[in-house]
Design a protein around this motif. Structure first.
Motif, PDB file in Angstrom:
ATOM      1  N   GLU A   1      12.890  13.733 -12.762  1.00 52.54           N
ATOM      2  CA  GLU A   1      14.077  13.469 -11.942  1.00 52.54           C
ATOM      3  C   GLU A   1      14.701  12.110 -12.262  1.00 52.54           C
ATOM      4  OE1 GLU A   1      15.935  15.020  -9.720  1.00 52.54           O
ATOM      5  OE2 GLU A   1      14.807  16.861 -10.018  1.00 52.54           O
ATOM      6  N   GLY A   2      14.068  11.360 -13.160  1.00 54.75           N
ATOM      7  CA  GLY A   2      14.620  10.065 -13.543  1.00 54.75           C
ATOM      8  C   GLY A   2      14.192   8.914 -12.652  1.00 54.75           C
ATOM      9  N   PHE A   3      13.243   9.135 -11.755  1.00 54.76           N
ATOM     10  CA  PHE A   3      12.772   8.053 -10.888  1.00 54.76           C
ATOM     11  C   PHE A   3      11.881   7.072 -11.650  1.00 54.76           C
ATOM     12  CE2 PHE A   3      13.486  11.108  -7.331  1.00 54.76           C
ATOM     13  CZ  PHE A   3      14.228  10.279  -6.496  1.00 54.76           C
ATOM     14  N   GLN A   4      11.957   5.814 -11.276  1.00 57.48           N
ATOM     15  CA  GLN A   4      10.953   4.829 -11.670  1.00 57.48           C
ATOM     16  C   GLN A   4       9.775   4.992 -10.710  1.00 57.48           C
ATOM     17  OE1 GLN A   4      11.603   0.728 -10.408  1.00 57.48           O
ATOM     18  NE2 GLN A   4      10.811  -0.038 -12.339  1.00 57.48           N
ATOM     19  N   ILE A   5       8.568   5.104 -11.252  1.00 55.85           N
ATOM     20  CA  ILE A   5       7.391   5.307 -10.402  1.00 55.85           C
ATOM     21  C   ILE A   5       6.653   3.985 -10.216  1.00 55.85           C
ATOM     22  CG2 ILE A   5       5.230   6.565 -10.139  1.00 55.85           C
ATOM     23  CD1 ILE A   5       6.448   8.768 -11.958  1.00 55.85           C
ATOM     24  N   HIS A   6       6.474   3.604  -8.967  1.00 54.69           N
ATOM     25  CA  HIS A   6       5.814   2.358  -8.569  1.00 54.69           C
ATOM     26  C   HIS A   6       4.521   2.788  -7.871  1.00 54.69           C
ATOM     27  CE1 HIS A   6       6.522  -1.505  -5.819  1.00 54.69           C
ATOM     28  NE2 HIS A   6       5.260  -1.396  -6.173  1.00 54.69           N
ATOM     29  N   VAL A   7       3.388   2.427  -8.470  1.00 55.77           N
ATOM     30  CA  VAL A   7       2.100   2.897  -7.947  1.00 55.77           C
ATOM     31  C   VAL A   7       1.335   1.738  -7.325  1.00 55.77           C
ATOM     32  CG1 VAL A   7      -0.088   4.039  -8.507  1.00 55.77           C
ATOM     33  CG2 VAL A   7       1.976   4.645  -9.775  1.00 55.77           C
ATOM     34  N   HIS A   8       0.791   1.959  -6.134  1.00 52.13           N
ATOM     35  CA  HIS A   8      -0.225   1.059  -5.572  1.00 52.13           C
ATOM     36  C   HIS A   8      -1.556   1.515  -6.145  1.00 52.13           C
ATOM     37  CE1 HIS A   8      -2.634  -0.619  -1.976  1.00 52.13           C
ATOM     38  NE2 HIS A   8      -3.471   0.205  -2.567  1.00 52.13           N
ATOM     39  N   ALA A   9      -2.153   0.700  -7.036  1.00 56.08           N
ATOM     40  CA  ALA A   9      -3.442   1.052  -7.639  1.00 56.08           C
ATOM     41  C   ALA A   9      -4.313  -0.198  -7.649  1.00 56.08           C
ATOM     42  CB  ALA A   9      -3.245   1.574  -9.059  1.00 56.08           C
ATOM     43  N   ILE A  10      -5.473  -0.120  -7.027  1.00 55.89           N
ATOM     44  CA  ILE A  10      -6.328  -1.303  -6.879  1.00 55.89           C
ATOM     45  C   ILE A  10      -7.672  -1.137  -7.589  1.00 55.89           C
ATOM     46  CG2 ILE A  10      -7.706  -2.578  -5.171  1.00 55.89           C
ATOM     47  CD1 ILE A  10      -5.231  -2.820  -3.467  1.00 55.89           C
ATOM     48  N   GLY A  11      -8.368  -0.039  -7.361  1.00 57.10           N
ATOM     49  CA  GLY A  11      -9.670   0.159  -7.993  1.00 57.10           C
ATOM     50  C   GLY A  11      -9.524   0.645  -9.432  1.00 57.10           C
ATOM     51  N   ASP A  12     -10.578   0.469 -10.224  1.00 57.69           N
ATOM     52  CA  ASP A  12     -10.482   0.843 -11.647  1.00 57.69           C
ATOM     53  C   ASP A  12     -10.278   2.346 -11.844  1.00 57.69           C
ATOM     54  OD1 ASP A  12     -13.085   1.340 -10.799  1.00 57.69           O
ATOM     55  OD2 ASP A  12     -14.059   0.071 -12.306  1.00 57.69           O
ATOM     56  N   ARG A  13     -10.786   3.142 -10.892  1.00 57.44           N
ATOM     57  CA  ARG A  13     -10.560   4.593 -11.021  1.00 57.44           C
ATOM     58  C   ARG A  13      -9.113   4.946 -10.655  1.00 57.44           C
ATOM     59  NH1 ARG A  13     -12.978   9.533  -7.703  1.00 57.44           N
ATOM     60  NH2 ARG A  13     -13.515   7.890  -6.228  1.00 57.44           N
ATOM     61  N   ALA A  14      -8.562   4.280  -9.648  1.00 53.24           N
ATOM     62  CA  ALA A  14      -7.160   4.537  -9.284  1.00 53.24           C
ATOM     63  C   ALA A  14      -6.238   4.145 -10.438  1.00 53.24           C
ATOM     64  CB  ALA A  14      -6.793   3.755  -8.028  1.00 53.24           C
ATOM     65  N   ILE A  15      -6.562   3.015 -11.098  1.00 49.56           N
ATOM     66  CA  ILE A  15      -5.746   2.565 -12.235  1.00 49.56           C
ATOM     67  C   ILE A  15      -5.820   3.595 -13.365  1.00 49.56           C
ATOM     68  CG2 ILE A  15      -5.565   0.802 -14.049  1.00 49.56           C
ATOM     69  CD1 ILE A  15      -6.434  -1.281 -11.868  1.00 49.56           C
ATOM     70  N   ARG A  16      -7.027   4.088 -13.632  1.00 49.33           N
ATOM     71  CA  ARG A  16      -7.165   5.082 -14.706  1.00 49.33           C
ATOM     72  C   ARG A  16      -6.415   6.372 -14.358  1.00 49.33           C
ATOM     73  NH1 ARG A  16     -12.860   5.729 -17.344  1.00 49.33           N
ATOM     74  NH2 ARG A  16     -12.144   3.735 -18.147  1.00 49.33           N
ATOM     75  N   ASP A  17      -6.553   6.819 -13.101  1.00 42.64           N
ATOM     76  CA  ASP A  17      -5.837   8.039 -12.686  1.00 42.64           C
ATOM     77  C   ASP A  17      -4.323   7.840 -12.821  1.00 42.64           C
ATOM     78  OD1 ASP A  17      -8.261   9.171 -12.055  1.00 42.64           O
ATOM     79  OD2 ASP A  17      -8.011   9.059  -9.874  1.00 42.64           O
ATOM     80  N   ALA A  18      -3.856   6.626 -12.506  1.00 44.03           N
ATOM     81  CA  ALA A  18      -2.413   6.360 -12.577  1.00 44.03           C
ATOM     82  C   ALA A  18      -1.941   6.393 -14.033  1.00 44.03           C
ATOM     83  CB  ALA A  18      -2.102   5.012 -11.931  1.00 44.03           C
ATOM     84  N   PHE A  19      -2.707   5.780 -14.936  1.00 50.76           N
ATOM     85  CA  PHE A  19      -2.352   5.860 -16.367  1.00 50.76           C
ATOM     86  C   PHE A  19      -2.344   7.319 -16.826  1.00 50.76           C
ATOM     87  CE2 PHE A  19      -3.772   1.284 -17.096  1.00 50.76           C
ATOM     88  CZ  PHE A  19      -2.525   0.840 -17.483  1.00 50.76           C
TER      89      PHE A  19
ATOM     90  N   HIS B   1       8.041   2.466 -15.424  1.00 47.75           N
ATOM     91  CA  HIS B   1       7.074   2.694 -14.348  1.00 47.75           C
ATOM     92  C   HIS B   1       6.187   1.454 -14.235  1.00 47.75           C
ATOM     93  CE1 HIS B   1       8.528   6.721 -14.401  1.00 47.75           C
ATOM     94  NE2 HIS B   1       7.911   7.092 -15.510  1.00 47.75           N
ATOM     95  N   HIS B   2       5.712   1.166 -13.033  1.00 46.59           N
ATOM     96  CA  HIS B   2       4.849  -0.020 -12.884  1.00 46.59           C
ATOM     97  C   HIS B   2       3.759   0.202 -11.855  1.00 46.59           C
ATOM     98  CE1 HIS B   2       7.182  -1.679  -9.273  1.00 46.59           C
ATOM     99  NE2 HIS B   2       8.026  -0.792  -9.745  1.00 46.59           N
ATOM    100  N   PHE B   3       2.630  -0.477 -12.099  1.00 41.51           N
ATOM    101  CA  PHE B   3       1.492  -0.409 -11.186  1.00 41.51           C
ATOM    102  C   PHE B   3       1.339  -1.764 -10.515  1.00 41.51           C
ATOM    103  CE2 PHE B   3      -0.832   2.579 -14.407  1.00 41.51           C
ATOM    104  CZ  PHE B   3       0.150   3.550 -14.213  1.00 41.51           C
ATOM    105  N   ALA B   4       1.296  -1.745  -9.186  1.00 37.62           N
ATOM    106  CA  ALA B   4       1.168  -2.993  -8.437  1.00 37.62           C
ATOM    107  C   ALA B   4      -0.272  -3.195  -7.973  1.00 37.62           C
ATOM    108  CB  ALA B   4       2.095  -2.970  -7.229  1.00 37.62           C
TER     109      ALA B   4
END
Ligand SMILES: [Zn+2]
Length: 563
Positions: A353-371, A388-391
């Motif tokens: 849809e053309g959205f920029q995705i902003h993810v709240h990711a803190i733990g190493d598993r959340a970061i991996r899932d987000a990637f 896209h960015h991870f905060a």
């Protein structure tokens, strides 16, 4: 063609005759005698800036500025003070933070007694309040970040109390609030939350993550005026700290209404990129709603082409999603808010849809899932300029660090947290052990990997002051402690990178780098004047620098008293 040749001849004439260009029209505003750190591609310095119709028309030496000064030009002689591009905050909550600041504001209170005293005073001063609301208490003031309802009952027995912690992932309530919400010993924990309990199994007064909704759902709805007043307060705090560009970290429709209302009143003195909150339980069914919010609210100073996904909770309360179990809690790896297939399907649909995705990711598993989710989206939709960015990105498996660059994902750090304070030493490191704790906030390693990066505050979780964030990125120490050893010194970064993260890199993250983020001819005159040159003081004093003036398109949105 003839016209083109004429223009060419005129240009050549100027060149060959070596004549000075015609004198420019006088500027509206001139800043001179300053230490201007432009943050342009060459990171060059200048002394003077001219501004016309809100845009920068000249950057250069004092000796050349006279041309730009006419009878009605406003001239600011800055006697060596520092000028920077106005700051960008890549992750901030101006509406909720502002409302909290106007209610029972517990942010920054240093002791448990100070917190209790404030609640007592606020409730006495607000007999009309049906609920005592506000928040911002520090988890580290209570054993295990777990305050009891009894502490509140002793002060406010007759009215319900609802106080989120400064990180927003825990809420402290009294017995009255639990009773009104019907939360008892028999109430089960929700899937993504935890009711803290005493030895007998009774709710003890702290609710983690989604467990807070058990009480939040009966809170009186905020009025539109409360939201607008809160936002106005949030923007005022931002302007005072030199910020004119904000990434709203999680916008509900009520928040968007507040932005639209303040902008319509001409009082929104910041550019806002709103990340629209996504209900991850609904998954891809959210897309049509988000599309219509984007279309309805994206106007004026507010842009809405971004969404926010919460991938997990926080480490301090073991709600962050981690690859290996928390130390002392066998089998407990936290809980992702959404399972990988759901995450990947959602990211793919939103990216399409053309959205920029902003993810709240803190733990190493959340970061991996987000990637993995972004990688799936790219595979399905092809690479595009998505940014896209991870905060937050607190705990890494170092194997994932190169994926920022590989997938074009921006690392959005909150550098103020990377300082070895009690959140780290008492609530985080013991749950991870030393080996994994080495990979908390690896800002230096992420920059060295060639990743795009930007910084934000997460206010009101923590201070909105970019100068404090810059200092900690450089020193890895609490700003109040002065000089001394760094916490994980390998991960310190250089001051130019820390400044860039709050200026040009932030502008890249919010898609405004053609207009903001550096001091260059043609860009908007979003500028900040500091009382000292950050390059001429010890790093441990950066947080002491004061903002004297903040300009948005050349118009003053903050001026320090006495300046
Ligand atoms: Zn946040």
């Amino acid at each position: 063609m003839r016209r083109f040749l004429g223009a060419l001849a005129a240009a050549l004439g100027v060149l060959t005759l070596g004549a000075a260009p015609p004198p420019p029209a006088p500027a509206d505003l001139v800043l001179r005698g300053a230490a201007v750190y432009t943050v342009d591609g060459a990171r060059s310095w200048a002394e003077a800036i001219a501004v016309s119709k809100g845009r920068i028309v000249f950057v250069g030496a004092d000796s050349a500025i006279a041309h730009w000064i006419g009878p009605s030009t406003k001239v600011l002689a800055l006697s060596g003070k520092m000028v920077l591009p106005a700051f960008h905050d890549a992750h901030v909550h101006p509406v909720s933070g502002g409302m909290e600041a106007l209610e029972c504001d517990l942010n920054g209170l240093p002791t448990k007694d100070a917190v209790l005293e404030k609640v007592k005073r606020y409730s006495a001063e607000h007999p009309e309040a049906k609920w005592i609301r506000g928040g911002g208490w520090d988890l580290t003031l209570f054993p295990d970040g777990n305050p009891s309802k009894a502490l509140l009952d002793a002060i406010v027995p007759d009215r319900p109390v609802y106080l989120p912690a400064s990180d927003g992932h825990s809420v402290w309530v009294n017995s009255k609030a639990l009773a009104l919400a019907g939360v008892t010993k028999a109430t089960p924990d929700p899937p993504y939350g935890r009711i803290e309990r005493d030895a007998s199994g009774q709710p003890s007064g702290t609710l983690r993550e989604d467990a807070a909704d058990l009480v939040a759902k009966i809170l009186p709805k905020r009025s539109a005026k409360e939201s607008v007043d809160g936002l106005a307060q949030g923007v005022k705090v931002a302007n005072r700290l030199g910020l004119t560009s904000l990434v709203e970290a999680s916008a509900s429709e009520e928040d968007l209404e507040a932005y639209a209302a303040l902008d319509a009143q001409g009082r929104l003195t910041a550019r806002v990129l709103a990340s629209l909150y996504v209900d991850t339980d609904k998954g891809t069914a959210e897309v049509p709603r988000l599309r219509s919010l984007r279309d309805q609210y994206g106007r004026g100073r507010v842009r809405t082409n971004a969404v926010k996904i919460f991938a997990d909770g926080v480490l301090e309360t073991r709600t962050a999603s981690v690859l290996e179990p928390y130390v002392g809690f066998p089998g407990d790896r936290g809980k992702p808010n959404l399972q990988p297939p759901t995450f990947q399907a959602l990211a793919t649909a939103l990216d399409k849809e053309g959205f920029q995705i902003h993810v709240h990711a803190i733990g190493d598993r959340a970061i991996r899932d987000a990637f993995d989710a972004i990688e799936a989206a790219r595979k399905a939709n092809g690479a595009r300029d998505a940014r896209h960015h991870f905060a937050h990105i607190e705990l890494f498996d170092p194997a994932d660090i190169p994926r920022f660059r590989k997938l074009g994902v921006i690392a959005n750090f909150q550098p103020l947290w990377a300082n070895g304070d009690a959140y780290i030493t008492e609530l985080t490191e013991p749950k991870l052990g030393p080996e994994r704790s080495r990979w908390l906030y690896p800002i230096g390693s992420v920059l060295a990997s060639g990743a795009e990066f930007a910084f934000g505050s997460d206010w009101s979780v923590s201070s909105m002051n970019p100068l404090e964030g810059m200092e900690v990125a450089v020193t890895r120490r609490q700003p109040s402690l002065g000089p001394g050893p760094a916490w994980i010194p390998e991960e310190r970064i250089a001051l130019p990178d820390a400044i860039a993260a709050y200026t040009i890199r932030g502008a890249y993250l919010d898609f405004s780098e053609k207009d903001t983020g550096s001091i260059e001819v043609g860009k908007l005159a979003d500028l900040v004047v500091l009382d000292r040159n950050l390059f001429e003081i010890p790093a441990s004093q950066i947080h002491e620098a004061k903002v004297l003036l903040t300009l948005l398109e050349g118009a003053e949105v903050y001026r320090a008293s006495g300046f």
